[in-house]
Write a protein that holds these residues in place. Structure first.
Motif, PDB file in Angstrom:
ATOM      1  N   LEU A   1       3.877  -1.059   3.920  1.00 41.94           N
ATOM      2  CA  LEU A   1       3.117   0.331   3.908  1.00 41.94           C
ATOM      3  C   LEU A   1       4.276   1.187   3.249  1.00 41.94           C
ATOM      4  O   LEU A   1       5.115   1.350   4.128  1.00 41.94           O
ATOM      5  CB  LEU A   1       2.593   0.647   5.022  1.00 41.94           C
ATOM      6  N   LEU A   2       4.245   1.653   1.970  1.00 47.92           N
ATOM      7  CA  LEU A   2       5.405   2.272   1.293  1.00 47.92           C
ATOM      8  C   LEU A   2       4.931   3.631   1.517  1.00 47.92           C
ATOM      9  O   LEU A   2       3.882   4.246   0.840  1.00 47.92           O
ATOM     10  CB  LEU A   2       5.671   1.684  -0.094  1.00 47.92           C
ATOM     11  N   VAL A   3       5.571   4.649   2.128  1.00 52.28           N
ATOM     12  CA  VAL A   3       5.418   5.863   2.316  1.00 52.28           C
ATOM     13  C   VAL A   3       6.432   6.868   1.288  1.00 52.28           C
ATOM     14  O   VAL A   3       7.601   6.691   1.688  1.00 52.28           O
ATOM     15  CB  VAL A   3       5.371   6.500   3.457  1.00 52.28           C
TER      16      VAL A   3
ATOM     17  N   TYR B   1       0.805  -1.455   0.132  1.00 51.71           N
ATOM     18  CA  TYR B   1      -0.067  -0.085   0.005  1.00 51.71           C
ATOM     19  C   TYR B   1       0.997   1.112  -0.108  1.00 51.71           C
ATOM     20  O   TYR B   1       1.790   1.128   0.810  1.00 51.71           O
ATOM     21  CB  TYR B   1      -1.082   0.081   1.198  1.00 51.71           C
ATOM     22  N   GLY B   2       0.738   2.040  -1.021  1.00 49.42           N
ATOM     23  CA  GLY B   2       1.439   3.257  -0.797  1.00 49.42           C
ATOM     24  C   GLY B   2       0.755   4.431  -0.528  1.00 49.42           C
ATOM     25  O   GLY B   2      -0.424   4.723  -0.884  1.00 49.42           O
ATOM     26  N   ILE B   3       1.640   5.212   0.465  1.00 48.37           N
ATOM     27  CA  ILE B   3       0.903   6.511   0.751  1.00 48.37           C
ATOM     28  C   ILE B   3       1.642   7.834   0.073  1.00 48.37           C
ATOM     29  O   ILE B   3       3.043   7.774   0.156  1.00 48.37           O
ATOM     30  CB  ILE B   3       0.931   6.755   2.218  1.00 48.37           C
ATOM     31  N   ALA B   4       1.080   8.662  -0.546  1.00 50.28           N
ATOM     32  CA  ALA B   4       1.770   9.570  -1.395  1.00 50.28           C
ATOM     33  C   ALA B   4       1.124  11.082  -0.717  1.00 50.28           C
ATOM     34  O   ALA B   4      -0.053  11.019  -0.340  1.00 50.28           O
ATOM     35  CB  ALA B   4       1.550   9.605  -2.811  1.00 50.28           C
ATOM     36  N   GLY B   5       2.243  11.651  -0.731  1.00 52.38           N
ATOM     37  CA  GLY B   5       1.723  12.989  -0.217  1.00 52.38           C
ATOM     38  C   GLY B   5       2.849  14.136  -0.187  1.00 52.38           C
ATOM     39  O   GLY B   5       4.092  13.918  -0.016  1.00 52.38           O
ATOM     40  N   GLU B   6       2.658  15.440  -0.009  1.00 51.25           N
ATOM     41  CA  GLU B   6       3.735  16.380   0.152  1.00 51.25           C
ATOM     42  C   GLU B   6       4.315  16.718   1.428  1.00 51.25           C
ATOM     43  O   GLU B   6       3.749  16.015   2.422  1.00 51.25           O
ATOM     44  CB  GLU B   6       3.090  17.907  -0.392  1.00 51.25           C
ATOM     45  N   SER B   7       5.343  17.293   1.570  1.00 50.39           N
ATOM     46  CA  SER B   7       5.912  17.238   3.151  1.00 50.39           C
ATOM     47  C   SER B   7       4.909  17.985   3.767  1.00 50.39           C
ATOM     48  O   SER B   7       3.988  19.014   3.473  1.00 50.39           O
ATOM     49  CB  SER B   7       7.129  18.140   2.960  1.00 50.39           C
TER      50      SER B   7
END
Lengths: 330, 331
Positions: free
Chosen positions: A216-218, A40-46
């Protein structure tokens, strides 16, 4: 049963200095599930709250970070754990590293610079399980490292003698000694070169495929998610705004933020002009009202300024929180 | 292109560092026989790309006259940088060549207001006598990057977002009206949603302000997007250089091929290709000391000759490749 169920989680940083209290709402109403055997990948900016979310689900939160409400529930098959109420000693003995392990950016902070790699393995195994037979421990560690495709000689080296990519692969080897149910990888390849990044992520994928556990890949790098993750969740200002299987996120995103992020990614072979989004990510101490993306959203309506959009589920496990989608689907 | 008509002419530049102890040490060639030219009449964005340790930042230091090359020379507008000795000459050079660095929060002191840097630059380089005269100049530079003096006035670095402050550092570089901007990883610290604003800014500067830009990066995707030409570096050498479409759409050097293939594509349809297994060198540092081609240890097409002497620069299909494989094609 999913491996992890998070329900309406809110975690704020609360500080009180000279009578002035301030709260930073880093995770504000996140609900999600992680299943067995998936990446499961979580993407987002700083500063979108992704690291805070990880702190809560791995049970490593410290004041001023506090969980205000919500539920974080694990089902490891043999036993179940409620992360928000578990006793710290029990967490250390039964869960940490055995069921949930952690690979972070720049593994220098996991590896002790003045001890050989094998000593770090020893420390971790002794803390969580104990080493009754040292010879057996050595053999098993060598076997473990070899199985992951690393030369067993690395065990006798110091961290500074290894290249960045090798250190990161050693960190993955450390995280998998007990074959945990969940590996949390927080920006595991961010400081690495592309070729090395590819090698490290391939190793992580192979391990997942072999042991059928959950990763869980961030990372902020959407191109990495496109190539590694099975499902992707997009975070913005403390919330998950869209979640779907990787194919759908990249081919048919519905949230304007996701759409923009994907459309603005430069890629080799494409010289067309890519527009940038105006504005800046919001300050979580004082987030915008309604949908938190509305000040930057090109499609914002009046409703978006006042009303927080609910997460709705479309077909193919596609979830999105946007008034436009809600209205289109209704 | 003749050396005198060039904006920047880099002529066989080599930089070596002494490593190890005084007695038992070796020399590390951080930059090895690098040559290229930028034309004075035609502004362009020239990308220097490579992995960490490829020598790109060392090369940048040479181009900024911060480090003298061990061998070779750099001519800027016809003048050899080695002849710049006096403070006046150095100021004149700095006025024309301006840097933009990777981390804007390190460029600006957290204890000073960002506008102070802008006013100081304007006064230092003689564009204004005092702060009052400098205000319109500072404002003009900030408007070029999509900000204004009113937005920045009285602000400290932490009060600006990463994208804004990086734009301020580009604005600062623009104040002396430079002929060349040298940007070392200018977007790697900037968030995805703001990154394209900075990248597009460099394109705008080239097209509207006629400023040439040397864009140093490890990110091939943005390099492809903005630059006209690219040079790929490996362990101090430029292994392949030419127009960016030629080099990255159809790389010829085996190292460029690996690099190009390893960049993850932001689509879910090329996963198979990317998942193809690769060999990672365990001791990457050793490649510096290798005799002959630095890539010979990992190259799938390696021949005996590669391990004996440095490959020649071969002109093939409109670009320069440092590889024995193409020697026959060139003849």
């Amino acid at each position: 049963m999913p491996l992890l169920q998070i329900e309406d989680l809110r975690a704020y940083y609360r500080t009180e200095v000279y009578g002035i209290s301030r709260s930073v709402r880093a995770v504000d109403g996140v609900s999600m599930e992680l299943y067995n055997n998936e990446i499961y990948g979580i993407a987002g900016e700083s500063s979108c709250g992704k690291t805070t979310l990880i702190k809560v689900i791995s049970g490593t939160l410290k004041p001023p970070l506090r969980v205000e409400s919500g539920r974080v529930h694990y089902d490891f098959g043999a036993f179940e754990v409620d992360m928000l109420t578990i006793d710290p000693e029990e967490l250390r003995q039964t869960v940490r590293w055995k069921e949930i392990s952690y690979v972070m950016q720049g593994s220098m902070s996991v590896l002790n610079p003045v001890r050989k790699i094998i000593r770090t393995f020893e420390d971790i195994v002794r803390t969580h399980q104990g080493i009754p037979n040292k010879k057996l421990f050595l053999e098993q560690t060598q076997e473990h490292v070899r199985r992951l495709g690393l030369p067993p000689d690395v065990l006798n080296l110091y961290p500074h003698q290894l290249s960045g990519g090798m250190r990161q692969r050693v960190a993955i080897a450390l995280a998998t000694v007990f074959h945990p149910s969940l590996i949390i990888a927080d920006e595991p390849t961010t400081a690495l070169d592309v070729v090395v990044q590819r090698g490290v992520l391939q190793m992580l994928k192979d391990i997942q495929a072999e042991s059928q556990n959950t990763v869980l890949l961030v990372t902020h790098d959407l191109a990495v998610h496109a190539n590694v993750a099975d499902r992707v969740g997009i975070m913005y200002a403390g919330r998950i705004v869209e979640e779907a299987p990787t194919q759908i996120i990249f081919n048919a995103p519905r949230h304007p933020y996701t759409e923009h992020l994907i459309r603005s990614l430069p890629t080799i072979g494409d010289k067309s002009v890519k527009a940038s989004l105006g504005g800046a990510p919001p300050n979580l101490a004082n987030p915008p009202s309604g949908c938190r993306f509305h000040p930057r959203c090109p499609l914002a309506m009046d409703r978006c300024r006042t009303e927080t959009p609910e997460m709705i589920t479309l077909s193919h496990h596609h979830r999105v929180a946007c008034h436009l989608v809600t209205e289109a689907e209704a | 292109m003749s050396a005198s008509g060039a904006l920047l002419h880099v002529d066989h530049v080599t930089v070596s560092f002494h490593i190890g102890s005084f007695i038992a040490g070796g020399r590390l060639m951080a930059v090895n026989d690098v040559s290229f030219s930028l034309d004075a009449d035609r502004p362009e964005i020239f990308a220097i790309a490579g992995e960490s340790g490829s020598g790109k930042t060392t090369l940048a230091r040479v181009l900024l006259h911060d480090l003298d090359p061990t061998q070779g020379k750099v001519l800027f507008e016809g003048r050899d940088l080695a002849t710049i000795k006096s403070r006046r000459d150095a100021m004149e050079f700095m006025r024309k060549v301006q840097p933009v660095f990777q981390n804007p929060f390190e460029t600006f002191s957290p204890l000073r207001r960002v506008e102070d840097y802008l006013f100081e630059t304007a006064i230092q380089f003689g564009r204004a006598k005092n702060r009052r005269d400098a205000a319109p100049i500072v404002d003009e530079a900030l408007r070029l990057v999509g900000l204004s003096l009113d937005e920045v006035r009285q602000r400290y670095p932490h009060e600006l977002s990463g994208g804004q402050i990086q734009r301020v550092s580009v604005a600062r570089a623009l104040i002396p009206k430079p002929h060349l901007i040298l940007a070392d990883e200018p977007v790697s610290m900037v968030d995805a949603s703001l990154r394209m604003a900075i990248v597009n800014l460099f394109k705008k500067l080239r097209d509207e302000q006629k400023v040439s830009v040397i864009y140093i990066t490890h990110d091939l995707a943005t390099a492809y997007y903005i630059s006209d030409r690219i040079a790929i570096m490996l362990r101090g050498y430029v292994v392949e250089s030419g127009p960016v479409e030629k080099v990255l759409d159809n790389p010829l050097h085996p190292y460029t091929q690996l690099l190009q293939e390893s960049v993850p594509r932001p689509t879910a349809s090329e996963r198979e290709q990317w998942a193809k297994h690769i060999e990672l060198g365990t001791m990457e540092v050793k490649e510096y000391g290798r005799i002959g081609c630095k890539y010979a240890g990992r190259c799938p097409h390696v021949m005996d000759v590669c391990k004996q002497t440095d490959p020649p620069d071969v002109e093939v299909e409109g670009r320069t490749v440092k590889c024995y494989l193409y020697l026959d094609d060139a003849r």
